[in-house]
Design a protein around this motif. Structure first.
Motif, PDB file in Angstrom:
ATOM      1  N   ARG A 153      22.317  36.006 113.269  1.00 35.24           N
ATOM      2  CA  ARG A 153      21.373  35.066 113.455  1.00 35.24           C
ATOM      3  C   ARG A 153      22.079  33.842 113.681  1.00 35.24           C
ATOM      4  O   ARG A 153      23.045  33.321 112.806  1.00 35.24           O
ATOM      5  CB  ARG A 153      20.338  35.045 112.792  1.00 35.24           C
ATOM      6  N   VAL A 154      22.007  32.962 114.539  1.00 32.83           N
ATOM      7  CA  VAL A 154      22.066  31.410 114.729  1.00 32.83           C
ATOM      8  C   VAL A 154      20.827  30.783 114.994  1.00 32.83           C
ATOM      9  O   VAL A 154      19.970  31.062 115.862  1.00 32.83           O
ATOM     10  CB  VAL A 154      23.138  31.322 115.836  1.00 32.83           C
ATOM     11  N   TYR A 155      20.749  29.442 114.386  1.00 36.26           N
ATOM     12  CA  TYR A 155      19.551  28.716 114.690  1.00 36.26           C
ATOM     13  C   TYR A 155      20.086  27.524 115.577  1.00 36.26           C
ATOM     14  O   TYR A 155      21.051  26.883 115.337  1.00 36.26           O
ATOM     15  CB  TYR A 155      19.119  28.024 113.430  1.00 36.26           C
ATOM     16  N   TYR A 156      19.592  27.149 116.781  1.00 34.43           N
ATOM     17  CA  TYR A 156      19.736  26.180 117.650  1.00 34.43           C
ATOM     18  C   TYR A 156      18.808  25.145 117.677  1.00 34.43           C
ATOM     19  O   TYR A 156      17.567  25.447 118.112  1.00 34.43           O
ATOM     20  CB  TYR A 156      20.294  26.714 118.799  1.00 34.43           C
ATOM     21  N   ALA A 157      18.889  23.893 117.578  1.00 31.02           N
ATOM     22  CA  ALA A 157      17.941  22.890 117.409  1.00 31.02           C
ATOM     23  C   ALA A 157      18.808  21.502 117.728  1.00 31.02           C
ATOM     24  O   ALA A 157      19.127  20.936 116.788  1.00 31.02           O
ATOM     25  CB  ALA A 157      17.184  22.685 116.357  1.00 31.02           C
ATOM     26  N   PRO A 158      19.162  21.246 119.025  1.00 29.80           N
ATOM     27  CA  PRO A 158      19.836  19.958 119.401  1.00 29.80           C
ATOM     28  C   PRO A 158      19.139  18.927 118.978  1.00 29.80           C
ATOM     29  O   PRO A 158      19.984  17.663 119.016  1.00 29.80           O
ATOM     30  CB  PRO A 158      20.269  19.970 120.808  1.00 29.80           C
ATOM     31  N   GLY A 159      17.865  18.789 119.021  1.00 29.72           N
ATOM     32  CA  GLY A 159      17.212  17.704 118.695  1.00 29.72           C
ATOM     33  C   GLY A 159      16.188  17.839 117.471  1.00 29.72           C
ATOM     34  O   GLY A 159      15.004  18.599 117.618  1.00 29.72           O
ATOM     35  N   CYS A 204      24.757  31.134 111.056  1.00 30.69           N
ATOM     36  CA  CYS A 204      25.241  29.988 111.601  1.00 30.69           C
ATOM     37  C   CYS A 204      24.091  28.966 112.011  1.00 30.69           C
ATOM     38  O   CYS A 204      23.144  29.234 112.427  1.00 30.69           O
ATOM     39  CB  CYS A 204      26.074  30.495 112.812  1.00 30.69           C
ATOM     40  N   LEU A 205      24.483  27.936 111.711  1.00 36.05           N
ATOM     41  CA  LEU A 205      23.575  26.416 112.337  1.00 36.05           C
ATOM     42  C   LEU A 205      24.234  25.654 113.341  1.00 36.05           C
ATOM     43  O   LEU A 205      25.305  25.319 113.265  1.00 36.05           O
ATOM     44  CB  LEU A 205      23.205  25.725 110.911  1.00 36.05           C
ATOM     45  N   LEU A 206      23.572  25.373 114.240  1.00 37.62           N
ATOM     46  CA  LEU A 206      23.857  24.571 115.560  1.00 37.62           C
ATOM     47  C   LEU A 206      22.769  23.529 115.667  1.00 37.62           C
ATOM     48  O   LEU A 206      21.948  23.824 116.803  1.00 37.62           O
ATOM     49  CB  LEU A 206      24.403  25.530 116.765  1.00 37.62           C
ATOM     50  N   VAL A 207      23.003  22.679 115.030  1.00 40.79           N
ATOM     51  CA  VAL A 207      21.972  21.449 114.917  1.00 40.79           C
ATOM     52  C   VAL A 207      22.500  20.169 115.037  1.00 40.79           C
ATOM     53  O   VAL A 207      23.478  19.751 115.377  1.00 40.79           O
ATOM     54  CB  VAL A 207      21.284  21.491 113.634  1.00 40.79           C
ATOM     55  N   ASP A 208      21.357  19.369 115.192  1.00 40.78           N
ATOM     56  CA  ASP A 208      21.252  17.882 115.902  1.00 40.78           C
ATOM     57  C   ASP A 208      22.499  17.123 115.085  1.00 40.78           C
ATOM     58  O   ASP A 208      22.695  16.859 113.849  1.00 40.78           O
ATOM     59  CB  ASP A 208      19.977  17.262 115.496  1.00 40.78           C
ATOM     60  N   GLY A 209      23.354  16.703 115.900  1.00 42.24           N
ATOM     61  CA  GLY A 209      24.531  15.856 115.429  1.00 42.24           C
ATOM     62  C   GLY A 209      24.480  14.439 116.033  1.00 42.24           C
ATOM     63  O   GLY A 209      25.728  13.888 115.943  1.00 42.24           O
ATOM     64  N   THR A 210      23.378  13.986 116.579  1.00 40.39           N
ATOM     65  CA  THR A 210      23.249  12.912 117.276  1.00 40.39           C
ATOM     66  C   THR A 210      23.956  11.656 116.793  1.00 40.39           C
ATOM     67  O   THR A 210      24.905  10.927 117.323  1.00 40.39           O
ATOM     68  CB  THR A 210      21.952  12.646 118.190  1.00 40.39           C
ATOM     69  N   PHE A 211      23.415  11.289 115.729  1.00 43.60           N
ATOM     70  CA  PHE A 211      23.557   9.921 114.990  1.00 43.60           C
ATOM     71  C   PHE A 211      24.126  10.076 113.663  1.00 43.60           C
ATOM     72  O   PHE A 211      23.782  10.851 112.936  1.00 43.60           O
ATOM     73  CB  PHE A 211      22.597   8.998 114.956  1.00 43.60           C
TER      74      PHE A 211
END
Length: 304
Positions: free
Chosen positions: A194-200, A217-224
């Protein structure tokens, strides 16, 4: 399961066309150790042939041209894209659908009812596409329950609502609704990976933390990097959380959150052009490395 990062940047990409911040200026003049980035989107497949897109950025044409596995293989008109899942209705996540208008089949789009509403009113992409390929809308659940996508074998998705604001053009901009923004767990059925996707991500709600703790795997918010990053560089008067993003540094920041989740690959995506982690020689980038956190880049491939 293969995940391809098509674009790893936030809205505007990196460098942003009209930005003269320290990062953008130095990258243009080849004065920093960093990579240019297009706007945030990923593609997922289990057979390297049929692909599910997550978001369609304004940069999608260049992203697809840089990715041979998704390009035409058969006949005069063909594509590896079988469907699109939209996280929200923001311009930098939806405008690319207009670039897919030449398709000979309806564009299968999975999104919340609130995103559908925005894309038929304030930013009427769905209505515009009625004159081209047309859109076949598939609603997604907001309670974390599962569903599958036609033509994408061996993938199961779990979607849930995140606290967020709708875009400025949304009819309910100042009246937040469930489904304005979603997070998604992508699961390969045969392997259980499983991967969790949350860009915001503006807040780590209990159901978000639970999802983050139960994936590979985590693919998550890296904005600031910091809460006042945009203010400090003179680019905006808004703080990170006002813009719907949890900064990486500081108490309660993304680094602290991720450090509490062991045995999981941790990757940041949707990185704003002002973020110092874009400079791979920066202290911020080194701090992420020390904490076992990766910074995504265009073309990164993840296999689970």
């Amino acid at each position: 399961m293969k995940i391809r990062v098509l674009g790893s940047g936030a809205g505007g990409g990196f460098p942003q066309w009209n930005c003269n911040c320290d990062n953008c200026r130095r990258l243009r003049h080849q004065q920093m150790n960093g990579k240019a980035r297009t706007q945030s989107s990923i593609a997922v497949s289990t057979d390297n042939k049929n692909w599910l897109l997550f978001n369609t950025s304004p940069d999608i044409r260049a992203q697809l041209e840089a990715f041979p596995a998704i390009q035409p293989k058969e006949g005069i008109r063909d594509t590896g894209i079988k469907a699109v899942l939209l996280i929200d209705s923001q311009i930098d996540h939806t405008t690319g659908m207009l670039m897919l208008r030449e398709g000979k089949e309806p564009l299968n789009v999975y999104c919340s009812e609130m995103v559908k509403q925005d894309l038929t009113t304030g930013f009427p992409v769905f209505k515009m596409l009625e004159h081209y390929c047309t859109v076949k809308h598939h609603p997604v659940p907001l309670d974390g329950s599962s569903f599958t996508v036609e033509a994408i074998d061996d993938i199961r998705l779990y979607t849930h609502s995140l606290k967020s604001k709708a875009p400025p053009y949304s009819p309910h901009r100042h009246d937040p609704h469930e489904g304005d923004n979603i997070g998604v767990i992508i699961e390969q059925i045969s392997t259980g990976k499983r991967v969790y996707y949350a860009p915001g991500l503006g807040e780590i709600e209990p159901h978000v933390l639970s999802a983050m703790q139960n994936v590979d795997c985590l693919l998550v918010d890296g904005t600031f990097w910091t809460e006042d990053e945009m203010i400090a560089c003179g680019a905006s008067s808004k703080k990170a959380q006002e813009m719907g993003h949890l900064a990486q540094s500081g108490p309660g920041g993304m680094i602290e959150v991720l450090n509490a989740i062991p045995d999981t690959r941790k990757i940041l995506i949707h990185i704003n052009n002002t973020n110092p982690i874009l400079d791979e020689d920066s202290d911020a980038f080194k701090i992420l490395n020390q904490n076992g956190i990766e910074v995504s880049y265009d073309g990164l491939e993840i296999e689970l």
